[in-house]
Design an enzyme around this catalytic site. Structure first.
Site, PDB file in Angstrom:
ATOM      1  N   TYR A  56       0.836  -1.215   0.000  1.00 27.43           N
ATOM      2  CA  TYR A  56       0.000   0.000   0.000  1.00 27.43           C
ATOM      3  C   TYR A  56       0.871   1.266   0.000  1.00 27.43           C
ATOM      4  O   TYR A  56       0.360   2.362  -0.204  1.00 27.43           O
ATOM      5  CB  TYR A  56      -0.930   0.039   1.227  1.00 27.43           C
ATOM      6  CG  TYR A  56      -1.887  -1.124   1.348  1.00 27.43           C
ATOM      7  CD1 TYR A  56      -2.061  -2.041   0.322  1.00 27.43           C
ATOM      8  CD2 TYR A  56      -2.631  -1.308   2.510  1.00 27.43           C
ATOM      9  CE1 TYR A  56      -2.932  -3.111   0.448  1.00 27.43           C
ATOM     10  CE2 TYR A  56      -3.508  -2.370   2.637  1.00 27.43           C
ATOM     11  CZ  TYR A  56      -3.643  -3.269   1.611  1.00 27.43           C
ATOM     12  OH  TYR A  56      -4.507  -4.333   1.744  1.00 27.43           O
ATOM     13  N   HIS A 114       0.477 -11.648   2.305  1.00 25.25           N
ATOM     14  CA  HIS A 114      -0.547 -10.874   1.577  1.00 25.25           C
ATOM     15  C   HIS A 114      -1.343 -11.753   0.595  1.00 25.25           C
ATOM     16  O   HIS A 114      -2.564 -11.723   0.589  1.00 25.25           O
ATOM     17  CB  HIS A 114       0.132  -9.716   0.851  1.00 25.25           C
ATOM     18  CG  HIS A 114      -0.790  -8.586   0.517  1.00 25.25           C
ATOM     19  ND1 HIS A 114      -0.365  -7.299   0.364  1.00 25.25           N
ATOM     20  CD2 HIS A 114      -2.120  -8.562   0.293  1.00 25.25           C
ATOM     21  CE1 HIS A 114      -1.413  -6.523   0.074  1.00 25.25           C
ATOM     22  NE2 HIS A 114      -2.475  -7.271   0.022  1.00 25.25           N
TER      23      HIS A 114
HETATM   24  N1  LIG Z   1      -5.659  -8.590   1.747  1.00 26.11           N
HETATM   25  C1  LIG Z   1      -5.959  -8.106   0.568  1.00 26.11           C
HETATM   26  O1  LIG Z   1      -5.615  -8.684  -0.471  1.00 26.11           O
HETATM   27  C2  LIG Z   1      -6.743  -6.824   0.472  1.00 26.11           C
HETATM   28  C3  LIG Z   1      -7.282  -6.428  -0.761  1.00 26.11           C
HETATM   29  C4  LIG Z   1      -8.030  -5.251  -0.802  1.00 26.11           C
HETATM   30  C5  LIG Z   1      -8.220  -4.491   0.361  1.00 26.11           C
HETATM   31  N2  LIG Z   1      -7.654  -4.887   1.548  1.00 26.11           N
HETATM   32  C6  LIG Z   1      -7.878  -4.126   2.803  1.00 26.11           C
HETATM   33  O2  LIG Z   1      -9.268  -3.990   3.006  1.00 26.11           O
HETATM   34  C7  LIG Z   1      -9.575  -2.604   3.190  1.00 26.11           C
HETATM   35  C8  LIG Z   1     -10.975  -2.292   2.733  1.00 26.11           C
HETATM   36  O3  LIG Z   1     -11.153  -2.646   1.375  1.00 26.11           O
HETATM   37  P1  LIG Z   1     -11.455  -1.564   0.219  1.00 26.11           P
HETATM   38  O4  LIG Z   1     -10.812  -0.268   0.600  1.00 26.11           O
HETATM   39  O5  LIG Z   1     -11.083  -2.200  -1.061  1.00 26.11           O
HETATM   40  O6  LIG Z   1     -13.038  -1.440   0.178  1.00 26.11           O
HETATM   41  P2  LIG Z   1     -14.220  -1.056   1.180  1.00 26.11           P
HETATM   42  O7  LIG Z   1     -13.725  -0.756   2.538  1.00 26.11           O
HETATM   43  O8  LIG Z   1     -15.253  -2.092   0.970  1.00 26.11           O
HETATM   44  O9  LIG Z   1     -14.782   0.274   0.499  1.00 26.11           O
HETATM   45  C9  LIG Z   1     -14.078   1.488   0.532  1.00 26.11           C
HETATM   46  C10 LIG Z   1     -14.866   2.505  -0.322  1.00 26.11           C
HETATM   47  O10 LIG Z   1     -16.182   2.686   0.229  1.00 26.11           O
HETATM   48  C11 LIG Z   1     -16.375   4.054   0.577  1.00 26.11           C
HETATM   49  N3  LIG Z   1     -17.100   4.069   1.855  1.00 26.11           N
HETATM   50  C12 LIG Z   1     -16.633   3.690   3.073  1.00 26.11           C
HETATM   51  N4  LIG Z   1     -17.589   3.802   4.009  1.00 26.11           N
HETATM   52  C13 LIG Z   1     -18.699   4.245   3.377  1.00 26.11           C
HETATM   53  C14 LIG Z   1     -20.025   4.547   3.809  1.00 26.11           C
HETATM   54  N5  LIG Z   1     -20.392   4.397   5.085  1.00 26.11           N
HETATM   55  N6  LIG Z   1     -20.915   4.996   2.872  1.00 26.11           N
HETATM   56  C15 LIG Z   1     -20.538   5.146   1.582  1.00 26.11           C
HETATM   57  N7  LIG Z   1     -19.303   4.865   1.111  1.00 26.11           N
HETATM   58  C16 LIG Z   1     -18.396   4.419   1.995  1.00 26.11           C
HETATM   59  C17 LIG Z   1     -15.007   4.674   0.666  1.00 26.11           C
HETATM   60  O11 LIG Z   1     -15.029   6.018   0.274  1.00 26.11           O
HETATM   61  P3  LIG Z   1     -14.559   7.220   1.267  1.00 26.11           P
HETATM   62  O12 LIG Z   1     -13.137   6.965   1.632  1.00 26.11           O
HETATM   63  O13 LIG Z   1     -14.745   8.448   0.431  1.00 26.11           O
HETATM   64  O14 LIG Z   1     -15.503   7.177   2.448  1.00 26.11           O
HETATM   65  C18 LIG Z   1     -14.205   3.859  -0.354  1.00 26.11           C
HETATM   66  O15 LIG Z   1     -14.393   4.369  -1.658  1.00 26.11           O
HETATM   67  C19 LIG Z   1      -8.485  -1.870   2.412  1.00 26.11           C
HETATM   68  O16 LIG Z   1      -8.402  -0.516   2.764  1.00 26.11           O
HETATM   69  C20 LIG Z   1      -7.283  -2.710   2.784  1.00 26.11           C
HETATM   70  O17 LIG Z   1      -6.819  -2.327   4.059  1.00 26.11           O
HETATM   71  C21 LIG Z   1      -6.939  -6.048   1.604  1.00 26.11           C
END
Ligand SMILES: NC(=O)c1ccc[n+]([C@@H]2O[C@H](COP(=O)([O-])OP(=O)(O)OC[C@H]3O[C@@H](n4cnc5c(N)ncnc54)[C@H](OP(=O)(O)O)[C@@H]3O)[C@@H](O)[C@H]2O)c1
Length: 285
Positions: A56, A114
């Site tokens: 990241y 990861h």
């Molecule tokens: N292990 C892996 O391979 C892997 C892969 C992908 C992700 N991850 C981890 O998982 C975390 C979360 O996944 P993600 O970031 O892909 O997706 P997510 O948390 O499902 O969604 C994030 C998105 O949703 C929006 N959002 C958040 N809360 C909201 C709400 N209450 N209402 C409306 N929109 C909302 C955010 O925008 P705003 O910021 O504008 O609120 C952002 O665009 C990552 O940050 C990372 O730490 C791990």
């Protein structure tokens, strides 16, 4: 908001005794000053588990936010991940040492592999390297991410060690019911990445999520997070917006009925992944 007045989050006790908050804060794709501000705000509003990764490119910012926060380091769990290009015993240890240096921390609370990158065939070796890091006191808890049932079985068979967590893609379009049940039988805690499916799909106004959200006077995002919590899954929602950070955390206080949980799980589809992230074929550098 005074960080010290916030009630402690509920936790799950991992198979190695670590107390894992029932919700965490995702930090991808936050970078630079935006990352520092978002993580500081997340800590201020009550998050205590921070999810980052070498890939990241924000570990330094996460570390800075932890140091600058009024929340004591001992109350925060910092979790990072070893990338595919470090899948060898010595390289994985170096990756952990580099993460600690970048974050200016003495110890990492959790370190995960990861992605398993099966074509490299080193998904057991890299777990063994993390166990060495744990023995050396660099890491408190060792887990994995994106491991399938087959790969978990191989790790456990080869090492006698059961990872504390497996962090996998998990949201209403892809509820992973079989894998979650397997985790439960093995004593592995499930963490959900992209728990909100990045909020990419809009309801049509008469879909189960919209109806359940309306019944509880909550947002569809909160309904999704309450669904994770009801299933014993630790979601890691990312939001750069302090108001949404608060709303997402408040989902811990929402109790869905078993029928509501089942209705959201029923939204799952075999092709429900966000992208072509099948761990058997996906390669993460
Ligand atoms: N292990 C892996 O391979 C892997 C892969 C992908 C992700 N991850 C981890 O998982 C975390 C979360 O996944 P993600 O970031 O892909 O997706 P997510 O948390 O499902 O969604 C994030 C998105 O949703 C929006 N959002 C958040 N809360 C909201 C709400 N209450 N209402 C409306 N929109 C909302 C955010 O925008 P705003 O910021 O504008 O609120 C952002 O665009 C990552 O940050 C990372 O730490 C791990």
């Amino acid at each position: 908001m005074d960080a010290m007045t916030i009630a402690p989050l509920p936790t799950h006790t991992l198979n190695d005794g670590l107390e894992l908050p029932a919700i965490g804060f995702g930090t991808w794709p936050l970078r630079g000053d935006d990352a520092v501000a978002a993580v500081r705000s997340a800590l201020d509003v009550g998050y205590r588990l921070l999810d980052t990764a070498v890939n990241y490119e924000n570990e330094a910012e996460v570390g800075r936010a932890v140091r600058e926060s009024a929340v004591p380091r001992a109350e925060i769990l910092v979790q990072t991940k070893v990338p595919g290009r470090f899948h060898a015993r010595d390289l994985a240890i170096r990756s952990v040492e580099d993460s600690l240096r970048r974050m200016h921390l003495d110890v990492l609370d959790l370190v995960l592999v990861h992605w398993p990158n099966p074509s490299q065939g080193r998904y057991v070796e890299v777990v063994e390297a993390l166990l060495t890091c744990r023995e050396r006191g660099l890491v408190r808890s060792v887990g994995v991410s994106n491991y399938t049932e087959r790969l978990l079985d191989e790790v456990i068979e080869a090492t006698g060690f059961t990872p504390s967590v497996n962090q996998v893609e998990l949201h209403p379009s892809f509820p992973q019911a079989e894998l979650v049940a397997r985790h439960e039988s093995l004593g592995i805690r499930t963490q959900a990445w992209s728990p909100l499916a990045r909020m990419e799909s809009e309801g049509d106004g008469d879909d189960p999520l919209t109806r359940i959200a309306a019944a509880h006077r909550i947002s569809p995002a909160q309904a999704v997070l309450a669904w994770h919590v009801a299933r014993g899954i630790v979601p890691l929602p990312k939001s750069a917006d302090p108001a949404r950070q608060v709303a997402n955390l408040a989902a811990l206080e929402i109790t869905l009925t078993p029928d509501e949980v089942a209705a959201i799980t029923a939204l799952g589809r075999p092709d429900g992944r966000l992208f072509d992230g099948d761990p058997e074929t996906h390669e993460e550098d």
